[in-house]
Write a protein that holds these residues in place. Sequence first.
Motif, mmCIF file in Angstrom:
data_model
loop_
_atom_site.group_PDB
_atom_site.id
_atom_site.type_symbol
_atom_site.label_atom_id
_atom_site.label_comp_id
_atom_site.label_asym_id
_atom_site.label_seq_id
_atom_site.Cartn_x
_atom_site.Cartn_y
_atom_site.Cartn_z
ATOM 1 N N GLY A 1 -0.203 0.020 0.536
ATOM 2 C CA GLY A 1 -1.097 0.539 -0.390
ATOM 3 C C GLY A 1 -1.364 2.165 -0.333
ATOM 4 N N LYS B 1 -0.594 5.919 -1.615
ATOM 5 C CA LYS B 1 -0.893 6.405 -3.307
ATOM 6 C C LYS B 1 -0.287 8.232 -3.105
ATOM 7 C CE LYS B 1 -3.221 2.641 -3.721
ATOM 8 N NZ LYS B 1 -2.302 1.843 -5.428
ATOM 9 N N ARG B 2 0.061 8.390 -3.891
ATOM 10 C CA ARG B 2 0.289 10.288 -4.468
ATOM 11 C C ARG B 2 -0.681 11.018 -3.967
ATOM 12 N NH1 ARG B 2 2.700 11.095 -10.229
ATOM 13 N NH2 ARG B 2 2.649 12.894 -9.192
ATOM 14 N N ASN B 3 -2.183 10.582 -3.954
ATOM 15 C CA ASN B 3 -3.666 10.754 -2.434
ATOM 16 C C ASN B 3 -3.250 11.124 -1.685
ATOM 17 O OD1 ASN B 3 -4.218 8.646 -2.541
ATOM 18 N ND2 ASN B 3 -6.568 9.470 -2.916
ATOM 19 N N HIS B 4 -2.782 10.771 -0.929
ATOM 20 C CA HIS B 4 -2.107 10.874 0.453
ATOM 21 C C HIS B 4 -1.714 11.413 1.185
ATOM 22 C CE1 HIS B 4 -3.036 5.843 0.485
ATOM 23 N NE2 HIS B 4 -3.470 7.166 1.889
ATOM 24 N N HIS C 1 11.628 3.738 -3.437
ATOM 25 C CA HIS C 1 10.096 3.377 -4.455
ATOM 26 C C HIS C 1 11.772 3.095 -5.319
ATOM 27 C CE1 HIS C 1 9.934 7.423 -7.162
ATOM 28 N NE2 HIS C 1 10.196 7.436 -5.990
ATOM 29 N N GLU D 1 3.508 4.727 -7.560
ATOM 30 C CA GLU D 1 2.828 3.288 -6.543
ATOM 31 C C GLU D 1 3.147 2.528 -5.994
ATOM 32 O OE1 GLU D 1 -0.942 7.311 -6.045
ATOM 33 O OE2 GLU D 1 -1.027 5.207 -7.471
ATOM 34 N N LYS D 2 3.777 1.621 -7.364
ATOM 35 C CA LYS D 2 3.695 0.468 -7.610
ATOM 36 C C LYS D 2 4.938 -0.297 -7.483
ATOM 37 C CE LYS D 2 0.566 0.651 -12.000
ATOM 38 N NZ LYS D 2 1.010 -0.005 -13.251
ATOM 39 N N PRO E 1 -6.222 10.169 3.178
ATOM 40 C CA PRO E 1 -6.004 10.315 1.346
ATOM 41 C C PRO E 1 -6.683 12.240 1.824
ATOM 42 C CG PRO E 1 -7.414 8.364 1.841
ATOM 43 C CD PRO E 1 -7.169 9.265 3.488
#
Length: 257
Positions: free
Chosen positions: A162, A164-167, A191, A222-223, A253
């Motif tokens: 899970g 994400k780039r906002n982490h 990735h 992210e994927k 986050p």
Amino acid sequence: MRQGKTGIIQRFYQKGLARYWARSARAASTTELPALRKQRLRARKLRQHLNTLISISEGRLALPLVGSTAFFRPHGTDWYWRPALWREPLAQVGMSSAPNREMLGEEVTLFHDCRVSELTLRQLRNTREADLAPYGLRMDVFRFDGSFLSLVIDLPFEAVDGLKRNHLIRLDSIVELEKPLEIFARLNIKHGPNTEQIVRELPLNEEEIMVEFDLAYSKLNEKRVEKAWIDLIFEGPEMNQVTLRDVTFSRRPRAEF
């Protein structure tokens, strides 16, 4: 069943012994001197054993609990982790002339390019009041003829599940040095066919040795995130002793504005 009976008998014996000494203490002012002299001798022998037990037990119980994951976590943390090397005893607690790619447990690997290794590694039990980690890692470096020295820590799957780039990924550590040197932490996230890398220098002169990796400035897909690891890179390590008392990670986050 036999062990159960033995335990019951021992408890009754201990209670009876405690009652005996309690009665003897209450009657000490009136006990005849020959009997009192014998009781004093027995009590002194018993006190010696009890003091030894109390001293050892207080020392052991004051140590950080083996397996502990207790450490500071910022508000909003959704994953946190202390590697097993700082949490559990290793099967092999030390090594000398450590070769390249030598593993310490299942998560930490030593990397160097020395022709002749004069590196010594040893897991040690933390005993200081300030320590939360049960164990630490001490690295002694003597003559160093290589160009790089690093410890690679493989992060578990939960670190990237899970992601994400906002982490923000945070690394906290407690480091002791025999003499000054530079330590860099490099976060690597694979990735797809690419690997994102973010480098931070540990602020060894500050009271809180902490760095954060902000993924907002990365090109992370992210994927397609597969795995992540951290390189701890030691610059100019020759003739030095480095003790990593603790290394912990957390993820949260970033705040939205």
